[in-house]
Design a protein around this motif. Structure first.
Motif, PDB file in Angstrom:
ATOM      1  N   VAL A  41       0.829  -1.207   0.000  1.00 18.05           N
ATOM      2  CA  VAL A  41       0.000   0.000   0.000  1.00 18.05           C
ATOM      3  C   VAL A  41       0.862   1.254   0.000  1.00 18.05           C
ATOM      4  O   VAL A  41       0.661   2.172  -0.814  1.00 18.05           O
ATOM      5  N   GLY A  42       1.834   1.316   0.906  1.00 16.10           N
ATOM      6  CA  GLY A  42       2.683   2.496   0.998  1.00 16.10           C
ATOM      7  C   GLY A  42       3.431   2.793  -0.293  1.00 16.10           C
ATOM      8  O   GLY A  42       3.387   3.930  -0.800  1.00 16.10           O
ATOM      9  N   PRO A  43       4.115   1.808  -0.880  1.00 15.45           N
ATOM     10  CA  PRO A  43       4.816   2.068  -2.136  1.00 15.45           C
ATOM     11  C   PRO A  43       3.904   2.529  -3.264  1.00 15.45           C
ATOM     12  O   PRO A  43       4.305   3.350  -4.090  1.00 15.45           O
ATOM     13  N   VAL A  44       2.687   2.008  -3.311  1.00 18.40           N
ATOM     14  CA  VAL A  44       1.756   2.435  -4.363  1.00 18.40           C
ATOM     15  C   VAL A  44       1.379   3.898  -4.164  1.00 18.40           C
ATOM     16  O   VAL A  44       1.382   4.698  -5.119  1.00 18.40           O
ATOM     17  N   PHE A  45       1.040   4.300  -2.945  1.00 14.19           N
ATOM     18  CA  PHE A  45       0.692   5.699  -2.691  1.00 14.19           C
ATOM     19  C   PHE A  45       1.875   6.612  -2.992  1.00 14.19           C
ATOM     20  O   PHE A  45       1.711   7.693  -3.587  1.00 14.19           O
ATOM     21  N   ARG A  46       3.067   6.207  -2.594  1.00 16.97           N
ATOM     22  CA  ARG A  46       4.248   7.038  -2.871  1.00 16.97           C
ATOM     23  C   ARG A  46       4.500   7.152  -4.378  1.00 16.97           C
ATOM     24  O   ARG A  46       4.880   8.222  -4.879  1.00 16.97           O
ATOM     25  N   GLU A  47       4.287   6.062  -5.086  1.00 14.90           N
ATOM     26  CA  GLU A  47       4.463   6.057  -6.532  1.00 14.90           C
ATOM     27  C   GLU A  47       3.532   7.075  -7.196  1.00 14.90           C
ATOM     28  O   GLU A  47       3.944   7.846  -8.076  1.00 14.90           O
ATOM     29  N   VAL A  48       2.280   7.093  -6.776  1.00 12.02           N
ATOM     30  CA  VAL A  48       1.301   8.028  -7.342  1.00 12.02           C
ATOM     31  C   VAL A  48       1.634   9.459  -6.941  1.00 12.02           C
ATOM     32  O   VAL A  48       1.561  10.390  -7.762  1.00 12.02           O
ATOM     33  N   MET A  49       2.028   9.658  -5.690  1.00  6.56           N
ATOM     34  CA  MET A  49       2.359  11.011  -5.225  1.00  6.56           C
ATOM     35  C   MET A  49       3.589  11.552  -5.953  1.00  6.56           C
ATOM     36  O   MET A  49       3.650  12.751  -6.276  1.00  6.56           O
ATOM     37  N   ASP A  50       4.566  10.680  -6.253  1.00 11.72           N
ATOM     38  CA  ASP A  50       5.763  11.127  -6.974  1.00 11.72           C
ATOM     39  C   ASP A  50       5.434  11.458  -8.429  1.00 11.72           C
ATOM     40  O   ASP A  50       5.988  12.420  -8.998  1.00 11.72           O
ATOM     41  N   ARG A  51       4.554  10.661  -9.025  1.00 14.47           N
ATOM     42  CA  ARG A  51       4.232  10.884 -10.431  1.00 14.47           C
ATOM     43  C   ARG A  51       3.310  12.072 -10.639  1.00 14.47           C
ATOM     44  O   ARG A  51       3.376  12.760 -11.662  1.00 14.47           O
ATOM     45  N   TYR A  52       2.420  12.323  -9.664  1.00 14.69           N
ATOM     46  CA  TYR A  52       1.444  13.405  -9.795  1.00 14.69           C
ATOM     47  C   TYR A  52       1.538  14.327  -8.583  1.00 14.69           C
ATOM     48  O   TYR A  52       0.662  14.334  -7.713  1.00 14.69           O
ATOM     49  N   PRO A  53       2.592  15.123  -8.488  1.00 12.07           N
ATOM     50  CA  PRO A  53       2.744  16.025  -7.332  1.00 12.07           C
ATOM     51  C   PRO A  53       1.552  16.992  -7.228  1.00 12.07           C
ATOM     52  O   PRO A  53       1.074  17.517  -8.235  1.00 12.07           O
ATOM     53  N   GLY A  54       1.066  17.161  -6.011  1.00 10.57           N
ATOM     54  CA  GLY A  54      -0.030  18.098  -5.793  1.00 10.57           C
ATOM     55  C   GLY A  54      -1.396  17.553  -6.154  1.00 10.57           C
ATOM     56  O   GLY A  54      -2.392  18.295  -6.125  1.00 10.57           O
ATOM     57  N   LEU A  55      -1.494  16.279  -6.488  1.00 12.19           N
ATOM     58  CA  LEU A  55      -2.787  15.685  -6.842  1.00 12.19           C
ATOM     59  C   LEU A  55      -3.726  15.758  -5.639  1.00 12.19           C
ATOM     60  O   LEU A  55      -3.317  15.459  -4.516  1.00 12.19           O
ATOM     61  N   ASP A  56      -4.974  16.163  -5.876  1.00 15.89           N
ATOM     62  CA  ASP A  56      -5.909  16.267  -4.751  1.00 15.89           C
ATOM     63  C   ASP A  56      -6.162  14.882  -4.158  1.00 15.89           C
ATOM     64  O   ASP A  56      -6.047  13.859  -4.841  1.00 15.89           O
ATOM     65  N   GLU A  57      -6.497  14.860  -2.857  1.00 12.94           N
ATOM     66  CA  GLU A  57      -6.545  13.604  -2.130  1.00 12.94           C
ATOM     67  C   GLU A  57      -7.555  12.625  -2.704  1.00 12.94           C
ATOM     68  O   GLU A  57      -7.315  11.415  -2.731  1.00 12.94           O
ATOM     69  N   HIS A  58      -8.697  13.108  -3.170  1.00 10.85           N
ATOM     70  CA  HIS A  58      -9.716  12.214  -3.727  1.00 10.85           C
ATOM     71  C   HIS A  58      -9.150  11.438  -4.908  1.00 10.85           C
ATOM     72  O   HIS A  58      -9.315  10.212  -4.987  1.00 10.85           O
ATOM     73  N   ARG A  59      -8.470  12.120  -5.815  1.00  9.68           N
ATOM     74  CA  ARG A  59      -7.881  11.451  -6.974  1.00  9.68           C
ATOM     75  C   ARG A  59      -6.707  10.564  -6.555  1.00  9.68           C
ATOM     76  O   ARG A  59      -6.485   9.486  -7.116  1.00  9.68           O
ATOM     77  N   LEU A  60      -5.933  11.029  -5.572  1.00 10.28           N
ATOM     78  CA  LEU A  60      -4.808  10.236  -5.078  1.00 10.28           C
ATOM     79  C   LEU A  60      -5.295   8.894  -4.543  1.00 10.28           C
ATOM     80  O   LEU A  60      -4.721   7.839  -4.843  1.00 10.28           O
ATOM     81  N   ILE A  61      -6.352   8.932  -3.765  1.00 12.52           N
ATOM     82  CA  ILE A  61      -6.885   7.698  -3.174  1.00 12.52           C
ATOM     83  C   ILE A  61      -7.371   6.754  -4.263  1.00 12.52           C
ATOM     84  O   ILE A  61      -7.048   5.561  -4.259  1.00 12.52           O
ATOM     85  N   TYR A  62      -8.137   7.281  -5.216  1.00 12.44           N
ATOM     86  CA  TYR A  62      -8.693   6.391  -6.237  1.00 12.44           C
ATOM     87  C   TYR A  62      -7.592   5.833  -7.140  1.00 12.44           C
ATOM     88  O   TYR A  62      -7.608   4.645  -7.484  1.00 12.44           O
ATOM     89  N   GLU A  63      -6.639   6.675  -7.527  1.00 12.98           N
ATOM     90  CA  GLU A  63      -5.555   6.205  -8.394  1.00 12.98           C
ATOM     91  C   GLU A  63      -4.747   5.116  -7.696  1.00 12.98           C
ATOM     92  O   GLU A  63      -4.357   4.109  -8.313  1.00 12.98           O
ATOM     93  N   SER A  64      -4.509   5.283  -6.409  1.00 17.26           N
ATOM     94  CA  SER A  64      -3.772   4.274  -5.647  1.00 17.26           C
ATOM     95  C   SER A  64      -4.609   3.019  -5.461  1.00 17.26           C
ATOM     96  O   SER A  64      -4.096   1.887  -5.584  1.00 17.26           O
ATOM     97  N   PHE A  65      -5.859   3.211  -5.170  1.00 20.44           N
ATOM     98  CA  PHE A  65      -6.810   2.107  -4.946  1.00 20.44           C
ATOM     99  C   PHE A  65      -6.840   1.171  -6.158  1.00 20.44           C
ATOM    100  O   PHE A  65      -6.730  -0.044  -6.025  1.00 20.44           O
ATOM    101  N   ARG A  66      -6.925   1.727  -7.360  1.00 19.48           N
ATOM    102  CA  ARG A  66      -7.009   0.870  -8.540  1.00 19.48           C
ATOM    103  C   ARG A  66      -5.686   0.166  -8.832  1.00 19.48           C
ATOM    104  O   ARG A  66      -5.650  -0.961  -9.315  1.00 19.48           O
ATOM    105  N   ARG A  67      -4.578   0.817  -8.482  1.00 16.83           N
ATOM    106  CA  ARG A  67      -3.276   0.185  -8.692  1.00 16.83           C
ATOM    107  C   ARG A  67      -3.050  -0.964  -7.704  1.00 16.83           C
ATOM    108  O   ARG A  67      -2.405  -1.964  -8.058  1.00 16.83           O
ATOM    109  N   ILE A  68      -3.548  -0.826  -6.484  1.00 15.18           N
ATOM    110  CA  ILE A  68      -3.441  -1.912  -5.508  1.00 15.18           C
ATOM    111  C   ILE A  68      -4.193  -3.141  -6.009  1.00 15.18           C
ATOM    112  O   ILE A  68      -3.694  -4.273  -5.941  1.00 15.18           O
ATOM    113  N   ILE A  69      -5.395  -2.922  -6.534  1.00 20.71           N
ATOM    114  CA  ILE A  69      -6.173  -4.032  -7.087  1.00 20.71           C
ATOM    115  C   ILE A  69      -5.405  -4.695  -8.226  1.00 20.71           C
ATOM    116  O   ILE A  69      -5.307  -5.931  -8.305  1.00 20.71           O
ATOM    117  N   THR A  70      -4.848  -3.884  -9.123  1.00 16.05           N
ATOM    118  CA  THR A  70      -4.111  -4.427 -10.266  1.00 16.05           C
ATOM    119  C   THR A  70      -2.929  -5.277  -9.809  1.00 16.05           C
ATOM    120  O   THR A  70      -2.686  -6.370 -10.344  1.00 16.05           O
TER     121      THR A  70
END
Length: 390
Positions: A230-259
């Motif tokens: 979980v942590g590496p996925v969230f960090r990966e999204v935060m590094d790729r999309y700096p400043g992404l709003d939390e709602h999008r951050l959560i969903y983008e990470s959520f779908r990557r965890i499933i994948t």
């Protein structure tokens, strides 16, 4: 990705059939008919107002048993398509796996288990079987949905054999009674499709509990960053999309965890297929271990996530407070109906055998288990609030 069925997949043309024989139809396979019967039954519709963790009135965007079942079915179909299994059977099992759950999630189930400890107990898998073989009354020639052997087998055995294991528990009466009519081979593993449905449940559960817990404010994104997977996925999204709003951050990470969980399951299962070389569905059932599995690393990640969610979500004080209230609702209703079965609706009174009778207790358990969250709350108000008309 494959479109052809593997030799060890369940073939609807070779089904072991239904308890009550029915003619086949040229437009749908037997497993498609099972899926459709599940979707059209009353118990499936009630899942809309049965909670996962949060009671229905706490928010419209939290998962319910219905939305969870739909998510599980989509994950299961995708996995089956990748490894050549029967998507329709896996979908039917995914859609049916929570039919036996009580209102108020696991809190309601634990309360009903406690109430039924002197009356043959309560088990949500056995209750699912009761629903699809007895309690649904829609057809002219039989009770239940008359599902195929493969669907019923997967419903009761999706977590593994029920007998013959060192850790086997006493069988619920509903499973014993049904197996006397139609042998579900309780000592073997279920089909590969059922195994996929079971692990798809874990994938969906983990990912959406993170989503719901963040949405409810029970924990924050920063609390997840040290967790494996979980942590590496969230960090990966935060590094790729700096400043992404939390709602999008959560969903983008959520779908990557499933994948990542899906990819790990497919890779591990593909390796198992190559190693064990099952030729038939029977080979899968008699393998002596699951064919469908996560890697050891993913199993460890799953345990770490559950270890985090248990104190931070499932035992959060806000959840504990609601859990305490809803347990009292279930126990109040059970104790009242068992003592005074004449308070049940007329059709539910008929099989009862008097106050505190064994048949009465089972009728009451069936009645309460079928309730939605809001119906249980409303029923409690009607019966215990003297200012409200019954």
């Amino acid at each position: 990705m494959t479109s052809a069925l593997a030799s060890f997949a369940c073939d609807p043309a070779r089904t072991l059939g239904r308890l009550h024989p029915e003619p086949s139809t040229p437009t749908r396979s037997e497993f498609q008919r099972d899926r459709d019967r599940i979707i059209h039954c009353n118990a499936f519709r009630r899942l809309k107002y049965k909670t996962q963790v949060f009671v229905y009135h706490e928010g419209e965007h939290f998962r319910t048993r219905l939305t969870h079942s739909l998510e599980v079915s989509q994950v299961a179909r995708a996995i089956c398509r990748m490894i050549g299994l029967n998507e329709d059977l896996a979908e039917a099992l995914a859609l049916a796996h929570d039919l036996g759950h009580t209102p108020f999630g696991h809190a309601g189930e634990f309360a009903l288990q406690d109430c039924m400890k002197d009356y043959d107990g309560f088990d949500h898998n056995a209750q699912s079987l009761r629903i699809v073989t007895k309690l649904e009354r829609r057809y002219a020639e039989f009770d239940g949905l008359n599902l195929t052997w493969e669907t019923l087998e997967g419903l009761v055995k999706h977590n593994g054999p029920l007998t013959g294991q060192s850790d086997s528990k006493p069988l619920p009466r509903a499973i014993i009674e049904y197996s006397e009519k139609q042998d579900l081979e309780l000592g073997t593993y279920a089909s590969a499709e059922a195994q996929v449905a079971a692990l798809s449940d874990d994938i969906a559960y983990n990912a959406h509990d993170i989503d719901d817990g963040l949405r409810a404010g029970l924990f924050a994104v920063d609390d997840l960053l040290d967790l494996p997977l979980v942590g590496p996925v969230f960090r990966e999204v935060m590094d790729r999309y700096p400043g992404l709003d939390e709602h999008r951050l959560i969903y983008e990470s959520f779908r990557r965890i499933i994948t990542r969980m899906v990819d790990d399951l497919v890779a591990t299962t593909t390796a198992n297929i190559a190693a064990y070389k099952p030729e038939t569905a029977a080979d899968v059932r008699h393998l002596g271990k699951p064919l469908v599995a996560f890697s050891d690393d993913m199993v460890a990640h799953d345990k770490a996530l559950k270890a985090f969610l248990f104190p931070n979500m499932y035992r959060h004080f806000r959840v504990n407070r609601m859990t305490s209230k809803v347990k009292r609702v279930v126990k109040d209703l059970f104790n009242l109906f068992v003592a005074e079965p004449t308070l049940l609706p007329r059709e539910w009174q008929l099989p009862c055998d008097g106050p505190h009778g064994r048949k009465t207790a089972r009728q009451v358990a069936d009645y309460i288990a079928g309730m939605t969250d809001r119906f249980a709350i409303d029923e409690h108000i009607r019966l215990f609030d003297v200012s409200v008309k019954p």
